[in-house]
Enzyme design. Structure first.
Site, short mmCIF file in Angstrom:
data_model
loop_
_atom_site.label_atom_id
_atom_site.label_comp_id
_atom_site.label_asym_id
_atom_site.label_seq_id
_atom_site.Cartn_x
_atom_site.Cartn_y
_atom_site.Cartn_z
N ASN A 182 -2.10 0.24 6.73
CA ASN A 182 -1.55 -1.00 7.30
C ASN A 182 -0.67 -1.78 6.32
O ASN A 182 -0.63 -3.01 6.36
CB ASN A 182 -2.66 -1.85 7.91
CG ASN A 182 -3.71 -2.25 6.90
OD1 ASN A 182 -3.63 -1.87 5.74
ND2 ASN A 182 -4.67 -3.05 7.32
N TYR A 204 -12.58 -1.64 -3.81
CA TYR A 204 -13.07 -1.86 -2.44
C TYR A 204 -14.60 -1.77 -2.35
O TYR A 204 -15.13 -1.49 -1.27
CB TYR A 204 -12.42 -0.87 -1.48
CG TYR A 204 -11.01 -1.24 -1.07
CD1 TYR A 204 -10.76 -2.36 -0.27
CD2 TYR A 204 -9.91 -0.47 -1.46
CE1 TYR A 204 -9.47 -2.71 0.12
CE2 TYR A 204 -8.61 -0.82 -1.07
CZ TYR A 204 -8.41 -1.93 -0.29
OH TYR A 204 -7.13 -2.28 0.11
N HIS A 225 -2.17 -5.45 1.51
CA HIS A 225 -3.49 -6.06 1.32
C HIS A 225 -3.31 -7.54 1.03
O HIS A 225 -2.30 -7.94 0.43
CB HIS A 225 -4.18 -5.40 0.11
CG HIS A 225 -5.41 -6.14 -0.35
ND1 HIS A 225 -6.64 -5.99 0.25
CD2 HIS A 225 -5.58 -7.07 -1.34
CE1 HIS A 225 -7.52 -6.78 -0.36
NE2 HIS A 225 -6.90 -7.44 -1.33
N GLU A 273 -9.89 -10.26 -7.76
CA GLU A 273 -8.94 -9.16 -7.52
C GLU A 273 -7.74 -9.25 -8.47
O GLU A 273 -7.24 -8.22 -8.94
CB GLU A 273 -8.47 -9.19 -6.06
CG GLU A 273 -9.58 -8.80 -5.09
CD GLU A 273 -9.16 -8.86 -3.63
OE1 GLU A 273 -9.99 -8.56 -2.77
OE2 GLU A 273 -7.99 -9.20 -3.34
N LYS A 281 0.82 -1.21 0.00
CA LYS A 281 0.00 0.00 0.00
C LYS A 281 0.86 1.27 0.00
O LYS A 281 2.07 1.22 0.28
CB LYS A 281 -0.92 -0.02 1.23
CG LYS A 281 -1.96 -1.17 1.20
CD LYS A 281 -2.93 -1.04 2.37
CE LYS A 281 -3.99 -2.13 2.33
NZ LYS A 281 -5.00 -1.96 3.43
#
Ligand code: UDP
Ligand code: MG
Length: 141
Positions: A113, A50, A116, A127, A10
């Site tokens: 965080n 998302y 993913h 995905e 990320k």
């Protein structure tokens, strides 16, 4: 049990220059990297990726953050890929992530965080197809 999952490094981790370290831990864990690339998503693209979280209180923050900078997306292959990758990355909230997990070591906060991981074989397939064409996935076979 499927053998593929989608990983994303990320924007917080890319900006903090953890991309190489995380890439190395993926390889060390025995994943085959079918394909990987740097991308910078638009807000609309992160909203689409998302969509499963639409309506949740963190959706706006999450999609803004994910479109705020570059990410590395990776299609990974290994036996039991979804569960194995989720074990390596640790709990969603880095404060709860086990010692030695990627989120424990590299995450900034619950929202930022670091990585993913797909949550099921069905979502992993969707995905991976969201980011990679068949020809890209064939490239490393
Ligand atoms: N997230 C957040 N607040 C929350 C829950 C999730 O900011 O209370 C963010 C966090 O970046 C997480 C992402 O939304 O990685 C997707 O949430 P999910 O529950 O799917 O967690 P994951 O599968 O990434 O562990
Ligand atoms: Mg999830």
């Amino acid at each position: 049990m499927g053998n593929q999952t989608l990983a994303i490094i990320k924007p917080d981790a890319v900006q903090n220059q953890y991309t190489e370290l995380i890439y190395e831990s993926i390889v060390k864990a025995g994943f085959i990297i079918l394909a990987s690339k740097m991308i910078h998503m638009t807000k609309a693209e992160t909203e689409s990726f998302y969509a499963i979280h639409q309506g949740k209180p963190f959706y706006e923050e999450l999609t803004s953050f994910m479109s705020s900078g570059q990410c590395m997306v990776l299609a990974l292959e290994k036996e039991n890929a979804v569960d194995t990758w989720r074990e390596i990355i640790g709990a969603t909230n880095p404060a709860e992530a086990a010692v030695g997990t990627i989120r424990k070591d590299f995450a900034t906060s619950l929202g930022k965080n670091a990585v993913h991981g797909s949550d099921s074989d069905e979502n992993a397939e969707k995905e991976i197809a969201f980011f990679f064409s068949q020809s890209e996935l064939r490239a490393n076979k």
